[in-house]
Design an enzyme around this catalytic site. Structure first.
Site, PDB file in Angstrom:
ATOM      1  CG  ASP A  12      66.095 -78.020  41.256  1.00 60.72           C
ATOM      2  OD1 ASP A  12      66.453 -79.114  40.631  1.00 60.72           O
ATOM      3  OD2 ASP A  12      65.291 -78.033  42.506  1.00 60.72           O
ATOM      4  CE  LYS A  15      72.736 -80.476  40.160  1.00 67.14           C
ATOM      5  NZ  LYS A  15      71.877 -79.594  40.962  1.00 67.14           N
ATOM      6  N   GLY A  39      66.841 -83.731  38.253  1.00 63.21           N
ATOM      7  CA  GLY A  39      66.087 -83.223  37.133  1.00 63.21           C
ATOM      8  C   GLY A  39      66.720 -82.164  36.430  1.00 63.21           C
ATOM      9  CG  HIS A  40      70.263 -82.537  35.754  1.00 57.99           C
ATOM     10  ND1 HIS A  40      71.705 -83.179  35.919  1.00 57.99           N
ATOM     11  CD2 HIS A  40      70.187 -82.369  37.056  1.00 57.99           C
ATOM     12  CE1 HIS A  40      71.859 -83.335  37.096  1.00 57.99           C
ATOM     13  NE2 HIS A  40      70.971 -82.793  37.999  1.00 57.99           N
ATOM     14  CB  THR A  41      65.811 -78.027  32.528  1.00 55.77           C
ATOM     15  OG1 THR A  41      64.761 -78.643  33.511  1.00 55.77           O
ATOM     16  CG2 THR A  41      64.803 -77.708  31.533  1.00 55.77           C
ATOM     17  CD  GLN A 219      70.509 -85.615  43.941  1.00 59.81           C
ATOM     18  OE1 GLN A 219      71.423 -86.399  44.185  1.00 59.81           O
ATOM     19  NE2 GLN A 219      69.408 -86.082  43.342  1.00 59.81           N
ATOM     20  NE  ARG A 300      63.154 -76.310  41.013  1.00 53.47           N
ATOM     21  CZ  ARG A 300      63.714 -76.349  39.750  1.00 53.47           C
ATOM     22  NH1 ARG A 300      64.021 -74.988  39.312  1.00 53.47           N
ATOM     23  NH2 ARG A 300      63.750 -77.291  39.020  1.00 53.47           N
ATOM     24  CG  ASP A 328      67.958 -64.297  33.620  1.00 48.74           C
ATOM     25  OD1 ASP A 328      68.912 -65.371  33.854  1.00 48.74           O
ATOM     26  OD2 ASP A 328      66.898 -65.089  33.167  1.00 48.74           O
TER      27      ASP A 328
HETATM   28  P1  GDP Z   1      69.792 -78.631  37.618  1.00 50.66           P
HETATM   29  O1  GDP Z   1      69.049 -79.605  38.378  1.00 50.66           O
HETATM   30  O2  GDP Z   1      71.087 -77.926  38.586  1.00 50.66           O
HETATM   31  O3  GDP Z   1      70.475 -79.043  36.344  1.00 50.66           O
HETATM   32  O4  GDP Z   1      68.896 -77.196  37.420  1.00 50.66           O
HETATM   33  P2  GDP Z   1      67.220 -77.483  36.910  1.00 50.66           P
HETATM   34  O5  GDP Z   1      67.306 -77.926  35.384  1.00 50.66           O
HETATM   35  O6  GDP Z   1      66.456 -78.352  37.898  1.00 50.66           O
HETATM   36  O7  GDP Z   1      66.864 -75.954  37.312  1.00 50.66           O
HETATM   37  C1  GDP Z   1      67.322 -74.778  36.452  1.00 50.66           C
HETATM   38  C2  GDP Z   1      66.175 -74.327  35.577  1.00 50.66           C
HETATM   39  O8  GDP Z   1      66.953 -73.093  35.386  1.00 50.66           O
HETATM   40  C3  GDP Z   1      66.138 -75.056  34.014  1.00 50.66           C
HETATM   41  O9  GDP Z   1      64.805 -75.119  34.076  1.00 50.66           O
HETATM   42  C4  GDP Z   1      66.734 -74.154  33.360  1.00 50.66           C
HETATM   43  O10 GDP Z   1      66.597 -74.306  32.035  1.00 50.66           O
HETATM   44  C5  GDP Z   1      67.133 -72.692  33.920  1.00 50.66           C
HETATM   45  N1  GDP Z   1      68.186 -72.010  33.521  1.00 50.66           N
HETATM   46  C6  GDP Z   1      69.482 -72.497  33.794  1.00 50.66           C
HETATM   47  N2  GDP Z   1      70.177 -71.396  33.639  1.00 50.66           N
HETATM   48  C7  GDP Z   1      69.403 -70.344  33.466  1.00 50.66           C
HETATM   49  C8  GDP Z   1      69.765 -68.826  33.656  1.00 50.66           C
HETATM   50  O11 GDP Z   1      70.940 -68.546  33.534  1.00 50.66           O
HETATM   51  N3  GDP Z   1      68.505 -68.146  33.536  1.00 50.66           N
HETATM   52  C9  GDP Z   1      67.372 -68.524  33.598  1.00 50.66           C
HETATM   53  N4  GDP Z   1      66.439 -67.588  33.358  1.00 50.66           N
HETATM   54  N5  GDP Z   1      67.218 -70.039  33.702  1.00 50.66           N
HETATM   55  C10 GDP Z   1      68.068 -70.686  33.530  1.00 50.66           C
HETATM   56  P1  IMO Z   2      68.936 -81.758  40.831  1.00 53.20           P
HETATM   57  O1  IMO Z   2      70.156 -82.838  40.368  1.00 53.20           O
HETATM   58  C1  IMO Z   2      66.536 -80.425  44.266  1.00 53.20           C
HETATM   59  C2  IMO Z   2      65.435 -83.082  47.618  1.00 53.20           C
HETATM   60  C3  IMO Z   2      63.872 -83.713  47.679  1.00 53.20           C
HETATM   61  C4  IMO Z   2      63.875 -83.923  49.029  1.00 53.20           C
HETATM   62  C5  IMO Z   2      65.330 -84.459  49.437  1.00 53.20           C
HETATM   63  C6  IMO Z   2      65.326 -85.924  49.788  1.00 53.20           C
HETATM   64  O2  IMO Z   2      67.628 -81.759  39.772  1.00 53.20           O
HETATM   65  O3  IMO Z   2      69.421 -80.648  41.512  1.00 53.20           O
HETATM   66  P2  IMO Z   2      65.096 -87.757  47.957  1.00 53.20           P
HETATM   67  O4  IMO Z   2      64.308 -88.273  46.726  1.00 53.20           O
HETATM   68  O5  IMO Z   2      66.759 -87.721  47.094  1.00 53.20           O
HETATM   69  O6  IMO Z   2      65.336 -88.765  48.943  1.00 53.20           O
HETATM   70  O7  IMO Z   2      64.983 -86.571  48.569  1.00 53.20           O
HETATM   71  O8  IMO Z   2      66.226 -83.904  48.447  1.00 53.20           O
HETATM   72  N1  IMO Z   2      66.141 -83.359  46.132  1.00 53.20           N
HETATM   73  C7  IMO Z   2      66.435 -82.503  45.214  1.00 53.20           C
HETATM   74  N2  IMO Z   2      66.062 -81.131  45.282  1.00 53.20           N
HETATM   75  N3  IMO Z   2      67.137 -80.778  43.230  1.00 53.20           N
HETATM   76  C8  IMO Z   2      67.378 -82.022  42.915  1.00 53.20           C
HETATM   77  O9  IMO Z   2      68.217 -82.775  42.086  1.00 53.20           O
HETATM   78  C9  IMO Z   2      66.940 -83.189  44.223  1.00 53.20           C
HETATM   79  N4  IMO Z   2      67.073 -84.409  44.660  1.00 53.20           N
HETATM   80  C10 IMO Z   2      66.509 -84.443  45.526  1.00 53.20           C
HETATM   81  O10 IMO Z   2      63.177 -82.609  47.334  1.00 53.20           O
HETATM   82  O11 IMO Z   2      63.816 -82.614  49.894  1.00 53.20           O
HETATM   83 MG    MG Z   3      66.938 -79.762  38.968  1.00 49.45          MG
END
Ligand code: GDP
Ligand code: IMO
Ligand code: MG
Length: 426
Positions: A12, A15, A39-41, A219, A300, A328
């Site tokens: 998270d 990416k 979960g990529h947002t 991850q 988280r 930020d």
């Molecule tokens: P990923 O799993 O690595 O793709 O990350 P996630 O999408 O799960 O979580 C990152 C969250 O932070 C998402 O809701 C993004 O929209 C948000 N995000 C990404 N970069 C920034 C940033 O520079 N500032 C803020 N405030 N939010 C961000």
């Molecule tokens: P992104 O790509 C954060 C964590 C789970 C758990 C552990 C094992 O969005 O960064 P699993 O279902 O993979 O066997 O769970 O890994 N986990 C993540 N934590 N971001 C993720 O993906 C994750 N994918 C798995 O919460 O602790």
């Molecule tokens: Mg994520």
């Protein structure tokens, strides 16, 4: 040019946002491990997209691929494709490739994930319950069903029978109708196979042609099955080396590895987290950073930046550039801490030891700096950042002995600083 986007912490890190940003220059974006536990947002103006399986480049109308290192839940894939249609994003065999040797996640794996977690009791790992671990177990156990098997109904039936037979002791009390999902899989077979290609061949040909390929990690490095905080990890290798076995792409020189790194640290699920904050600052980071899991909606856990962990990640991944995200989120803090060492039972460590029984004894050693207490949100030029925020970036660069090439100041594509303006010179 080739780019690998890898999370340096526990996932998270942002990416998805960075893959989307970089994909405007790419010819192909490829996922190489994990599954729909990711979960990529991605935020583009007023629209927010959430992707679990499809590479983030799909939002930019780019050609995407899912590599053999991923475990693929066909139901989840079809659901995700249908959801994107509602946003006007259409997916077909002209913009999505799936490796023909990819292994499938089946309903039995989701059930096993649930049962395994229950069995662990208070030592639960806190998995996403998407069947990831059990699907990889069956892959390594050489029992898995691959997408190419769907073309052969009698082989498929035999393989599902074998699989259920293997797991029968655990699943016999549960109502899982083998026939139902065999029929389901057959009905999806032609559609799924319309995407399936010998991906290893296509991407190596593209590599030879010097096309721009982005490899999208899921991850984070500390969730890596070998190098993460075992057993509190996911079931795949998440570090950059996995690009090669997870896609069949071979080593080439012009390959940058971008380490996506939050300006603080978060973790979802169980396991050690030396810089975790249990106070108001932890709550502040969670609220300001909107730190709720995309997949499971769990809160988280939040804490300070951990330079020890980062130095470890940089080495493990061969990171060439750091992308610092969510700067930020720190805007309002008067004091910011950075972990610069660990102490365990009076002994100093400059790395995270592998012994599980030491995890809970880790005492972080902090360096403290003044916060900037002014807004950086949305700034997209380095020179516009407040001096104290630049100071934070410089201190991190010094501690990590690496350049921070991109700084992200908000979720939107536009809220991104390419520090020297050279990273995307393709
Ligand atoms: P990923 O799993 O690595 O793709 O990350 P996630 O999408 O799960 O979580 C990152 C969250 O932070 C998402 O809701 C993004 O929209 C948000 N995000 C990404 N970069 C920034 C940033 O520079 N500032 C803020 N405030 N939010 C961000
Ligand atoms: P992104 O790509 C954060 C964590 C789970 C758990 C552990 C094992 O969005 O960064 P699993 O279902 O993979 O066997 O769970 O890994 N986990 C993540 N934590 N971001 C993720 O993906 C994750 N994918 C798995 O919460 O602790
Ligand atoms: Mg994520």
């Amino acid at each position: 040019m080739f780019y690998t986007i890898v999370g340096t912490q526990w996932g998270d890190e942002g990416k998805g946002k960075i893959v989307d940003w970089i994909s405007s220059k790419a010819d192909l974006i490829v996922r190489y491990q994990g599954g729909n536990n990711a979960g990529h947002t991605i935020k583009v103006e007023d629209k927010v997209y959430k992707l679990n399986l499809l590479p983030s480049g799909i939002i930019n109308n780019k050609k995407c691929a899912i590599g053999n290192g991923v475990v693929l839940d066909p139901w989840a894939l079809i659901n995700e494709i249908d959801n994107l249609k509602k946003y006007g994003i259409n997916i077909g065999n002209d913009n999505l490739y799936i490796a023909d040797n990819i292994c499938l996640i089946l309903p039995v794996h989701k059930l096993l994930d649930e049962l395994n977690e229950k069995e662990r009791g208070i030592n639960t790992l806190g998995t996403t319950k998407k069947g990831i671990g059990p699907a990889y177990e069956d892959k390594v156990g050489r029992r898995a069903i691959r997408i190419c098997d769907l073309k052969y109904p009698s082989l498929l039936k035999q393989k599902i029978d074998n699989l259920h037979n293997y797991h029968r002791e655990k699943i016999s009390n549960y109502n899982l109708s083998l026939n139902d999902y065999y029929k389901d899989l057959l009905s999806m077979a032609d559609y799924l196979n319309s995407f399936s290609v010998p991906l290893w061949k296509i991407i190596n040909e593209m590599g030879k042609n010097n096309d721009t390929i982005v490899f999208e990690g899921a991850q984070g490095s500390m969730l890596d099955i070998d190098f993460g905080t075992y057993p509190y990890v996911t079931s795949s290798n998440t570090i950059s080396g996995q690009v090669f076995s997870g896609t069949g792409f071979s080593y080439r020189n012009n390959h940058k590895i971008l380490g996506i790194t939050k300006a603080y640290t978060t973790r979802v699920g169980s396991g050690p987290f030396p810089t975790e904050l249990h106070d108001n600052i932890g709550i502040y980071l969670g609220e300001k950073g909107q730190e709720f899991g995309t997949v499971t909606k769990r809160k988280r856990r939040c804490g300070w930046f951990d330079a020890i962990l980062l130095r470890q990640s940089i080495m493990l991944n061969g990171i060439t550039d750091i992308v610092l995200t969510k700067l930020d989120v720190l805007d309002e803090l008067s004091e910011i801490k950075i972990c610069v060492g660990y102490e365990i039972d009076g002994k100093k460590y400059d790395y995270l030891p592998n012994e599980e029984f030491l995890y809970d004894k880790i005492q972080p050693i902090y360096k403290s700096i003044n916060g900037w207490q002014t807004t950086t949100a949305g700034i997209n030029k380095f020179r516009d950042l407040p001096e104290k925020a630049i100071n934070y970036i410089r201190i991190l660069e010094e501690l990590l002995e690496i350049k921070i090439s991109i700084v992200s100041t908000g979720p939107d594509r536009k809220e991104t600083i390419d520090v020297n303006g050279t990273l995307l010179n393709i």
